[in-house]
Design an enzyme around this catalytic site. Structure first.
Site, short mmCIF file in Angstrom:
data_model
loop_
_atom_site.label_atom_id
_atom_site.label_comp_id
_atom_site.label_asym_id
_atom_site.label_seq_id
_atom_site.Cartn_x
_atom_site.Cartn_y
_atom_site.Cartn_z
N ASP A 50 -49.44 -23.73 34.01
CA ASP A 50 -50.73 -24.40 33.99
C ASP A 50 -51.17 -24.78 35.40
O ASP A 50 -50.40 -24.66 36.36
CB ASP A 50 -50.74 -25.59 33.02
N GLU A 51 -52.38 -25.22 35.52
CA GLU A 51 -52.97 -25.53 36.83
C GLU A 51 -52.13 -26.53 37.61
O GLU A 51 -52.02 -26.44 38.83
CB GLU A 51 -54.38 -26.07 36.60
#
Length: 192
Positions: A50-51
């Site tokens: 994820d980011e």
């Protein structure tokens, strides 16, 4: 004639999405993997980070290779910095499997490997200040899983009372994170 496929190992930096096209509804200034290198058309991330996560990520143009790497036969190891000093009891619970939510359903994670890391891990990672020391202690643990549910490792540490502050994938199969922050390496195949 068989199509030539391309494979890459990258050190995904914090703040990048594991995709090449932003799929959100609004225009975005999100950073995408395509900004790190001139990848050929059809390149895809194998599994995602994820980011807010960083570390080792494989990219390929071959869907069959993607399927192999994501299989339960291939271990993925993460170093997680957690809120508080993680206890031996919490580590044992992680090893046995904990209950997390997945797609609105309660799920018990498969048994995994987990251990406390003393001090800061020796990795080629950017030095990022996560939060001020006044907010309490932090510690590191290693968690190795062979499954990959959405945000699974973050949910696992939260389930044992130690929310993840930083998550770094350090190994996929036999490949360890050795690239510097944001580096891309083209390879003939993956060592899984």
């Amino acid at each position: 004639m068989q199509k030539e496929h391309h494979h890459y190992i990258i050190h995904k930096p914090y703040g990048y999405l594991s995709q090449f096209i932003y799929e959100g509804k609004r225009k975005s200034r999100k950073k995408l993997l395509g900004e790190l290198n001139d990848f050929p058309k059809g390149t895809m991330a194998i599994g995602r980070l994820d980011e807010d996560s960083e570390g080792l990520l494989f990219l390929t143009t071959n869907g069959m290779t993607s399927h192999e790497v994501r299989s339960k036969k291939v271990e993925k190891e993460y170093y997680v910095q957690v809120d508080g000093i993680i206890t031996k009891d919490a580590i044992e619970k992680l090893k046995k499997g904990v209950e997390i939510g997945f797609k609105g359903i309660k799920y018990i994670t498969k048994p995994c490997k987990a251990s406390l890391i003393i001090g800061n891990p020796k990795l080629p990672i950017a030095d990022r200040k996560i939060r001020d020391e006044r907010h309490g202690p932090k510690s590191w643990a290693s968690i190795t899983v062979s499954e990959g549910k959405f945000r699974q490792v973050r949910k696992m540490t939260a389930a044992v009372g130690f929310p993840t502050l930083r998550l770094i994938r350090v190994r996929i199969g036999n490949t360890k994170l050795q690239l510097s922050f944001g580096e891309v390496l083209k390879v003939a195949s993956f060592n899984i």
